[in-house]
Design an enzyme around this catalytic site. Sequence first.
Site, PDB file in Angstrom:
ATOM      1  N   GLU A 139      -3.262  69.423 -51.685  1.00 57.34           N
ATOM      2  CA  GLU A 139      -4.741  69.491 -51.726  1.00 57.34           C
ATOM      3  C   GLU A 139      -5.357  68.585 -50.826  1.00 57.34           C
ATOM      4  OE1 GLU A 139      -6.299  70.149 -55.686  1.00 57.34           O
ATOM      5  OE2 GLU A 139      -5.405  72.250 -55.797  1.00 57.34           O
TER       6      GLU A 139
ATOM      7  N   GLU B 245      -1.108  77.471 -56.791  1.00 57.12           N
ATOM      8  CA  GLU B 245      -1.764  76.990 -58.035  1.00 57.12           C
ATOM      9  C   GLU B 245      -2.714  78.289 -58.332  1.00 57.12           C
ATOM     10  OE1 GLU B 245      -3.576  73.194 -58.732  1.00 57.12           O
ATOM     11  OE2 GLU B 245      -1.929  72.331 -57.635  1.00 57.12           O
TER      12      GLU B 245
HETATM   13  O1  AHR Z   1      -3.438  72.002 -62.070  1.00 53.80           O
HETATM   14  C1  AHR Z   1      -4.444  71.229 -62.156  1.00 53.80           C
HETATM   15  C2  AHR Z   1      -4.861  70.420 -60.918  1.00 53.80           C
HETATM   16  O2  AHR Z   1      -5.599  71.255 -59.996  1.00 53.80           O
HETATM   17  C3  AHR Z   1      -3.714  69.849 -59.764  1.00 53.80           C
HETATM   18  O3  AHR Z   1      -3.285  68.647 -60.007  1.00 53.80           O
HETATM   19  C4  AHR Z   1      -4.434  69.902 -58.727  1.00 53.80           C
HETATM   20  O4  AHR Z   1      -3.504  70.215 -57.445  1.00 53.80           O
HETATM   21  C5  AHR Z   1      -5.494  70.925 -58.808  1.00 53.80           C
HETATM   22  O5  AHR Z   1      -6.825  70.732 -58.455  1.00 53.80           O
END
Ligand code: AHR
Length: 526
Positions: A180, A299
């Site tokens: 990110e 994610e």
């Molecule tokens: O999964 C929680 C957080 O969400 C992670 O650390 C990040 O990559 C995302 O913003």
Amino acid sequence: MGSSGAVLGTARFALDPAFVVAPVDRRLFGSFVEHMGRCVYTGIYEPDHPTADAEGFRQDVADLTRELGVSVVRYPGGNFVSSYRWEDGVGPRAERPTRLDLAWRGIEPNDVGLNDFMTWARRTNVEPMMAVNLGTRGVQEAVDLIEYANHPEGTYFSDLRRSHGAKDPHDIRLWCLGNELDGPWQMGRKTPYEYGRLAAETAKAMRMVDPRIELVAVGSSNSKMPTFGAWEREVLEQTYEHVDYISLHDYYEEREGDLASFLATSVDMDAFIAAVVATADSVGARLRSPKRLKLSFDEWNVWYQAKFVGQQNLDWTFARDLIEDEFNAADAVVVGSLLITLLRHADRVGVACQAQLVNVIAPIRTEAGGTAWRQTIFHPFAHTARLARGTVLRVEPRGPQVDTAAFGPVPALDAVATYDEATGEVVVLAVNRSTSSSLALDVDLRGIEAAHGALRLVEHLVLADDDVRATNSAAHPDRVTAREGRDASTQDGRLAAVLPPVSWTALRLQPSSSQTSTPTFASSQS
Ligand code: AHR
């Protein structure tokens, strides 16, 4: 289980073995372990726990991880990785430094690091997906890490690994080039040009150490980022020939009690995937590249972000309760529907990781020193990972729609099917998005039956609840689960079922001529 109520109508589709999307890639059933809150400490690792093995890993959690059918696990972050020094987590525990984790305001003792995670991964039968720090660090540290992890022996870092007790190389194939890095919250945030250049050079250098690796470039942190699209274009212009995947991240939640829109969340995920595919393909076309980039949705989940107090409001703490969202029955239906979407895109999405595995927005919850249990969202994940086999078939449902404030009218049915050519087994996964009505399902099986003879229903699971807000807890761990369904049958080349409102359903069919066999949770890895 949800009452049937009025029937909205009939949704229909036909299955044909010729309409193949792609093979079912087990890597779509990935998860994520970040050094965050209680995911590692008192999650997968708790040396004083009654179930802990000799290395300190909780066996109740390892058992649930295997039951979940997780294939790939991304590690060690997340935001955490963007200021992480991997060297802190290797070597004798007593000598490992305690650090501030700047991402989550954690106190990080480094009791778990690369070699420990790899021990856990091997024992739990999951493939590691390792992230390198491209926030505060760069090419050299990533190269050192892959030499430590993957080079057999005879060099400084490979011999250091061996001296730490890991004689054999870890042979880690899947690597994320940072996390990110478009986000203002990220340590070492970069412009797309800065990140693209760094990622390309890191990729080149890492492949010099180990040419067999697969690499994931960082895409947008979510589809609502102001730079979404522009970020992917510029990053891929720099990295296209050096990477195998571009990442997608997104989290979804029910906003202001709008359950109808929430149940249609996969419309949003679907559009996100289509937009990233289009952007990647346009860069590929401009570069005159024959390569088709894949997507790593590394994610995704339901996350009630509105409830999170924000990093800036946290005190420095070791293993605090952090974002331990309790999921309800509707959340589980949405998770089932997001998995359906990922399968429908199996031709382009090659990796997907539900975030996270334990405690932090997770299907598995634990009490420190106590029990571990399955959240509602555990069930559609575990059954999808267990049942989806062979190839994903294209389904084009026609049927009633439901109105949503966020997406307008959307199909009431969300569905996908898998087909195992060798056995003739068919699995239909279906979600009824209606908040009030049942939905009749009518599937034309004649295309499959032409090859395998008549099919019969051998498994029918439904996750639905009269109280869509019902959750599981340590005291009531099985309040919401997937239960045996009624109201489904096969006859004359058709599968008919009734899907309750706000429900997730799995239907497994086998040729009548074959002996019934049931894929178990343990066998879902193969
Ligand atoms: O999964 C929680 C957080 O969400 C992670 O650390 C990040 O990559 C995302 O913003």
